[in-house]
Design an enzyme around this catalytic site. Structure first.
Site, PDB file in Angstrom:
ATOM      1  N   CYS A  76       1.069   9.148   4.188  1.00  0.00           N
ATOM      2  CA  CYS A  76       1.753   8.286   5.151  1.00  0.00           C
ATOM      3  C   CYS A  76       2.547   9.122   6.142  1.00  0.00           C
ATOM      4  CB  CYS A  76       2.702   7.336   4.431  1.00  0.00           C
ATOM      5  SG  CYS A  76       1.905   5.906   3.743  1.00  0.00           S
ATOM      6  N   HIS A  77       2.517   8.682   7.392  1.00  0.00           N
ATOM      7  CA  HIS A  77       3.300   9.336   8.430  1.00  0.00           C
ATOM      8  C   HIS A  77       4.744   8.839   8.370  1.00  0.00           C
ATOM      9  CE1 HIS A  77      -0.802   9.748   9.933  1.00  0.00           C
ATOM     10  NE2 HIS A  77      -0.368  10.803  10.591  1.00  0.00           N
ATOM     11  N   MET A 115       1.869   0.102   4.525  1.00  0.00           N
ATOM     12  CA  MET A 115       2.358   0.808   3.343  1.00  0.00           C
ATOM     13  C   MET A 115       3.870   0.685   3.200  1.00  0.00           C
ATOM     14  SD  MET A 115      -0.306   1.636   1.819  1.00  0.00           S
ATOM     15  CE  MET A 115       0.592   2.349   0.463  1.00  0.00           C
ATOM     16  N   ASP A 130      15.338  -3.501 -12.825  1.00  0.00           N
ATOM     17  CA  ASP A 130      16.364  -2.548 -13.256  1.00  0.00           C
ATOM     18  C   ASP A 130      17.727  -3.216 -13.416  1.00  0.00           C
ATOM     19  OD1 ASP A 130      17.412   0.133 -13.822  1.00  0.00           O
ATOM     20  OD2 ASP A 130      18.407  -0.081 -11.871  1.00  0.00           O
TER      21      ASP A 130
END
Length: 159
Positions: A76-77, A115, A130
């Site tokens: 990924c950029h 993404m 969590d």
């Protein structure tokens, strides 16, 4: 190897050169969910979870994940994001407590933000897990998927 965009002439991984791609406004919406028990549902709704405001922390984690996607996903950029917006919606039926997560990401650039949206949705759900795992470790993360994207050479996509 010419047909594989993420491999160089030696057959090794590379990050694609996007310098010649046109800058356009690009958006992506990803969705995920997490199934919790009644105690967690009520704790989140009433703001009584011991670790604090679950949805506020999850929302910040989702924004941070979108901004840092290129550090998690190797090809990924790094992108300059214009906006990240996260919404929550409860779906309660009988003894099923599902928290739906929707993430919208936007940029103006040479590559899409799918993404970033997917990473954000995943991190948001994981953060909820969590924050609540002390109450019940049996929570289940639901499907995470791209719901919609706009902009770019490949055009729009709607699931």
């Amino acid at each position: 190897m010419d047909s594989f965009t993420h491999f160089n002439e030696q057959g090794r991984a590379k990050m694609v050169d996007i310098s010649q791609k046109e800058e356009t406004v690009r958006t992506a919406i990803a969705r995920s969910s997490i199934f919790v028990n009644k105690e967690i549902y009520e704790g989140i709704q009433q703001g009584t979870m011991k670790k604090g405001d679950v949805l506020a922390v999850a929302q910040v984690a989702g924004v941070m994940a979108a901004k840092n996607t290129s550090q998690w996903i190797p090809m990924c950029h790094p992108l300059s994001l214009s906006g990240v917006d996260i919404h929550f919606d409860w779906n309660v039926k009988e003894d099923t407590y599902q928290l739906n997560i929707q993430v919208s990401v936007k940029t103006k650039g040479s590559t899409g933000v799918e993404m970033e949206a997917l990473t954000s949705a995943s991190a948001t759900a994981l953060t909820i897990y969590d924050m609540c795992k002390a109450v019940d470790k049996g929570m289940v993360l639901g499907e995470t998927y791209l719901y919609e994207k706009t902009g770019g050479k490949s055009g729009d996509y709607h699931r």
